[in-house]
Enzyme design. Structure first.
Site, short mmCIF file in Angstrom:
data_model
loop_
_atom_site.label_atom_id
_atom_site.label_comp_id
_atom_site.label_asym_id
_atom_site.label_seq_id
_atom_site.Cartn_x
_atom_site.Cartn_y
_atom_site.Cartn_z
N ASN A 9 -8.08 -40.22 100.24
CA ASN A 9 -9.03 -40.90 99.99
C ASN A 9 -7.83 -42.00 99.45
OD1 ASN A 9 -10.45 -43.22 99.21
ND2 ASN A 9 -11.74 -42.04 97.60
N LYS A 11 -8.63 -45.36 98.62
CA LYS A 11 -9.55 -46.26 98.90
C LYS A 11 -9.58 -47.68 98.58
CE LYS A 11 -9.68 -42.86 94.68
NZ LYS A 11 -10.21 -42.66 93.09
N HIS A 93 -19.16 -41.34 97.12
CA HIS A 93 -18.21 -40.67 96.34
C HIS A 93 -18.42 -41.64 94.34
CE1 HIS A 93 -13.88 -41.67 94.18
NE2 HIS A 93 -13.97 -40.95 94.73
N GLU A 95 -17.38 -43.37 92.16
CA GLU A 95 -17.35 -44.17 92.39
C GLU A 95 -18.41 -45.60 93.11
OE1 GLU A 95 -12.86 -44.31 93.96
OE2 GLU A 95 -12.16 -43.98 92.31
N GLU A 165 -16.21 -33.19 92.65
CA GLU A 165 -15.27 -33.64 92.54
C GLU A 165 -15.62 -33.81 90.85
OE1 GLU A 165 -12.65 -36.44 94.97
OE2 GLU A 165 -15.10 -37.47 94.78
N GLY A 171 -8.99 -39.76 89.25
CA GLY A 171 -8.03 -40.66 88.84
C GLY A 171 -7.27 -40.97 87.33
N SER A 211 -7.68 -35.98 90.80
CA SER A 211 -6.56 -35.78 90.03
C SER A 211 -5.50 -34.47 90.50
CB SER A 211 -6.50 -35.46 88.55
OG SER A 211 -6.48 -36.89 87.85
C1 PEP Z 1 -10.94 -39.03 94.86
O1 PEP Z 1 -10.68 -40.53 94.54
O2 PEP Z 1 -11.33 -38.49 95.20
C2 PEP Z 1 -9.73 -38.86 93.65
C3 PEP Z 1 -10.38 -37.39 93.39
O3 PEP Z 1 -9.03 -39.33 93.33
P1 PEP Z 1 -7.16 -38.79 92.79
O4 PEP Z 1 -6.96 -37.69 92.96
O5 PEP Z 1 -6.80 -40.42 92.36
O6 PEP Z 1 -7.86 -38.17 90.94
#
Ligand code: PEP
Length: 252
Positions: A9, A11, A93, A95, A165, A171, A211
């Protein structure tokens, strides 16, 4: 048996040129690695370039309006995504839930619309740190799944991907331990059994996200109920993404 899906992803990152460069570098690294499904979610402006350059990698959009067309300034419809050759769409997501106040009900509308337009939704959900510390992780996850998948049929579930998630791990560099993640994934599998029956539940891909990186991917993806990953930061670099794909293959 369910598929392992390693999905990036991006973003709000990368221009078209950077997208082209990424896939040119990635292609030789993942040639013939089709035992896992590889997906990358790119910004809308890069979809056309990505579809053209992706080779054996499938392309996802990162959002979608449920309507086909109309007065929705700034939005992108399922017809527009299909027109570009997009196969997946990341929905719900954290965000988008947090910054744009997307509700489970709206996300459910998007999931239904994606499926009816032959796009595969990657439905994201997960608890915040406050919710985890308040011991309501299962309650929150159950609500997001039940409402996000409302009115979805058993047959349609063959085209749905889920991504657990935990918001506190996205992040932040803080990953859920494999035990913490597996615990929630086992809960999700049981919930899916309750909602759709054992056969459907056993065949749904449930990714972990938060992460994930080459150093921890194999351990996470090797857990019984974890079927690959949804990866942000570590999917921006081609060699790092290729290592995540390798971890997915080793975890098979
Ligand atoms: C994500 O954006 O879905 C995500 C898991 O980001 P990151 O791997 O950077 O934590």
């Amino acid at each position: 048996m369910r598929r392992i899906i390693v999905a990036g992803n991006w973003k709000m990152n990368k221009t078209r040129k950077e997208t082209e460069d990424f896939f040119k570098a990635l292609k030789p690294l993942v040639e013939g690695k089709d035992k896992v499904e590889m997906v990358i979610g790119v910004p809308f402006t890069n979809l056309e370039t990505a579809v053209r350059e992706a080779g054996n990698v499938k392309i996802a959009a990162q959002n979608m309006n449920p309507k086909e067309s109309g007065a929705y300034t700034g939005e992108i419809s399922p017809l527009m995504l299909k027109d570009l050759g997009v196969e997946y769409v990341i929905l719900g997501h954290s965000e988008r839930r947090e910054y744009y106040k997307e509700s489970n009900e709206f996300i459910n509308e998007k999931v239904k619309s994606a499926l009816s337009h032959d796009l595969k939704p990657i439905l994201c959900f997960g608890e915040t740190l406050e919710q985890r510390e308040g011991n309501i992780t299962e309650k929150v996850v159950e609500e997001q799944i039940r409402e996000g998948l409302k009115d979805i049929t058993k047959e349609q579930m063959a085209n749905v991907v889920l991504a657990y998630e935990p918001v506190w791990a996205i992040g932040t560099g803080k990953t859920a331990t494999s035990l913490q993640a597996q615990e929630v994934h086992a809960f999700i599998r049981n919930l899916l059994t309750d909602m759709f029956g054992k056969e459907v539940a056993e065949n749904v891909t449930v990714q972990y996200g938060g992460s994930m990186k080459p150093e921890n991917a194999l351990e996470l993806m090797s857990q019984t109920d974890i079927d690959g990953g949804l990866i942000g930061g570590a999917a921006l670099d081609p060699s790092s993404f290729a290592k995540l794909v390798e971890a997915g293959i080793q975890a098979l």
